[in-house]
Motif scaffolding. Sequence first.
Motif, short mmCIF file in Angstrom:
data_model
loop_
_atom_site.label_atom_id
_atom_site.label_comp_id
_atom_site.label_asym_id
_atom_site.label_seq_id
_atom_site.Cartn_x
_atom_site.Cartn_y
_atom_site.Cartn_z
N ARG A 237 82.33 21.20 32.09
CA ARG A 237 83.20 21.35 32.28
C ARG A 237 84.11 21.58 34.10
O ARG A 237 84.68 21.06 34.51
CB ARG A 237 84.62 22.35 31.87
CG ARG A 237 84.82 21.72 30.55
CD ARG A 237 84.67 22.46 28.81
NE ARG A 237 85.29 21.70 27.69
CZ ARG A 237 84.39 21.08 27.14
NH1 ARG A 237 83.17 21.30 27.57
NH2 ARG A 237 84.31 20.49 26.16
N ARG A 240 82.21 18.89 36.08
CA ARG A 240 83.08 17.69 35.29
C ARG A 240 81.79 16.36 35.79
O ARG A 240 81.91 15.19 35.96
CB ARG A 240 83.99 17.14 36.20
CG ARG A 240 85.04 18.07 36.66
CD ARG A 240 86.29 17.76 38.10
NE ARG A 240 87.18 18.42 38.39
CZ ARG A 240 88.28 17.98 38.70
NH1 ARG A 240 88.13 16.96 39.39
NH2 ARG A 240 89.27 18.95 38.69
N GLY A 309 88.51 10.89 33.48
CA GLY A 309 87.83 12.67 33.74
C GLY A 309 88.38 13.37 33.52
O GLY A 309 88.10 14.23 33.49
N ARG A 310 89.23 13.51 32.03
CA ARG A 310 89.76 14.47 30.77
C ARG A 310 89.28 14.43 29.85
O ARG A 310 89.50 13.14 29.53
CB ARG A 310 91.61 14.31 31.39
CG ARG A 310 91.49 14.64 33.14
CD ARG A 310 93.40 15.60 32.46
NE ARG A 310 93.86 15.31 34.34
CZ ARG A 310 94.00 16.88 34.49
NH1 ARG A 310 93.24 17.30 33.87
NH2 ARG A 310 94.75 17.03 35.79
#
Length: 318
Positions: A237, A240, A309-310
């Motif tokens: 995380r 990313r 991206g989340r």
Amino acid sequence: MKIIAFVGLPLSGKTTASKIAEEMGIPVVVMGDVVREEVRRRGLELTDENAGRVASELREKEGMDAIAKRCVPLIREKLGEKGIVVVDGIRGIAEVERFREEFGDDFVLINVEAPIEVRFERALRRKRDDDVKTLEDLRRRDERELSWNMGEAIRLADITIENVGDIEEFREKVREIIRHFVPRVEVEVETDVHPTEDVEKVKKTVLNLFPDASIEVEEGKLLARTTNLSRFRELLRMQRILDTARSELISGRRGKSVVVYLNKQTAYVSRINFAEEDAILSPLKVTFRLYDVDFERFLDYLTPETRDGRPVKEVDRL
């Protein structure tokens, strides 16, 4: 994480259950040790009478959850080892409430039950200094601990184990229950340690990704094992790279296992970079062995699908 606590009247088998957990590699916090340490700190002889008096005084001065409060930092410290801790020695409902306040649904209470006659026979057999010497002593000890609302704690137990048969029968009951709560993924990390490499640096490389891994190095081969994926999950995380990692995990699926290869040099600086199996300076071969968890849940736990991206949907536990 999971905190498993054993409750029960004196000599019911709580300590035996905790020792079985310890044999399974699970860290144990013994609440009675906190009391016994306080007895020694006061310079008193370690007897049942002194231990009982000190425990009562602690509860009178600091609250009925006094011993539980002293155990919380010990539990949190040991959670880092395996993500699971066993607590031996719940004495009352205030202690249960304290642990449930601290750990929520991750706290599980197990009652160990046995008749007073069976428990007294055990006291005579084990001959511990602070054990009762007569059946009447045991009844008084029961009354003392019930005065701390142990009865209410027993009634609120999530699970009850009867301990009236032989020891092997009891051991198997305890093992079966504990297995249910043990983390369901095992991680195995393998790599070659070349003559030009510093063994300690290679170990550090693995520990950067899996801090609580047990490591063995023999004849130029490193093998590490752990059940804690939290740091690896966190790094994915932070960097990313969830989409990339998800694709690698899907490609690396091998039945009930998942195999990926990681760059050893970047892992040394706590970064995850996927590599080919035949990469120069042999990569880290990481095998995730899935037991009682399906692949999709494992995948969503480590690498959920993303949008812009989340993560779309986080899975907090396996």
